[in-house]
Design an enzyme around this catalytic site. Structure first.
Site, PDB file in Angstrom:
ATOM      1  N   CYS A  85       0.862  -1.178   0.000  1.00 41.96           N
ATOM      2  CA  CYS A  85       0.000   0.000   0.000  1.00 41.96           C
ATOM      3  C   CYS A  85       0.895   1.224   0.000  1.00 41.96           C
ATOM      4  O   CYS A  85       1.862   1.274   0.768  1.00 41.96           O
ATOM      5  CB  CYS A  85      -0.886  -0.020   1.245  1.00 41.96           C
ATOM      6  N   HIS A 100     -10.395   1.438   1.221  1.00 44.54           N
ATOM      7  CA  HIS A 100      -9.847   2.749   1.595  1.00 44.54           C
ATOM      8  C   HIS A 100     -10.945   3.814   1.672  1.00 44.54           C
ATOM      9  O   HIS A 100     -10.880   4.720   2.498  1.00 44.54           O
ATOM     10  CB  HIS A 100      -8.826   3.221   0.545  1.00 44.54           C
TER      11      HIS A 100
END
Ligand code: CO
Length: 162
Positions: free
Chosen positions: A88, A134
């Site tokens: 990420c 997210h």
């Protein structure tokens, strides 16, 4: 334009994003800048909160296709799951094995505001699930089990608890 990527534990990463009401030039521009930022960072996915915008916009570069998606919503998930390694851009250097649905069906708008509905598997399905998480403030560290958590605890310790 390259945007600044927010790193964990920036609180913006825990916020829930708003639906985009209309794909304006501003949103199209956001999508373009996010795609550029993702590519520059050598990532394969990016979500708007990672650059500090609380809007439901993501970019994904997987299986030879660059996608900008607005208001992406998973409407179907396969029962079958697969474990794969994920990184990420908000967690430089951290790679975790995460279990995800093998395939998903999704609807939303593309970067020009056109309605789309797609069925994907493989890497694209994995990245899309990561990025859509997210938008609701969910991070990949929330998805790991006890042993992986123990292993990365030291690494994340100076960031505080999670
Ligand atoms: Co991420």
């Amino acid at each position: 334009m390259i945007l600044e990527i927010k790193k964990y534990p920036d609180p913006v990463l825990r916020e829930k994003c708003e639906e985009v009401k209309e794909v304006t030039d501003e949103i199209k521009n956001l999508g373009r800048n996010m795609a550029e930022t993702m590519t520059e960072g050598q990532g394969i996915g990016l979500a708007a909160p990672q650059i500090g915008e609380l809007k439901r916009v993501i970019t994904v570069q997987a299986d030879n296709q660059l996608r900008v998606l607005v208001n992406p919503k998973i409407i179907k998930k396969s029962k079958e799951t697969v474990v794969g390694e994920e990184g990420c851009l908000s967690f430089p250097g951290l790679f975790l094995k995460i279990k995800r649905a093998k395939g998903i069906e999704l609807k939303g708008l593309d970067g020009n505001g056109k309605e789309i509905q797609i069925r994907v598997t493989g890497l694209t399905a994995r990245v899309l699930q990561h990025e859509i998480d997210h938008l609701d403030g969910i991070l990949f560290i929330d998805k790991i089990g006890f042993w992986q958590r123990l292993k990365i605890r030291k690494k994340l310790k100076h960031h505080g608890s999670y």
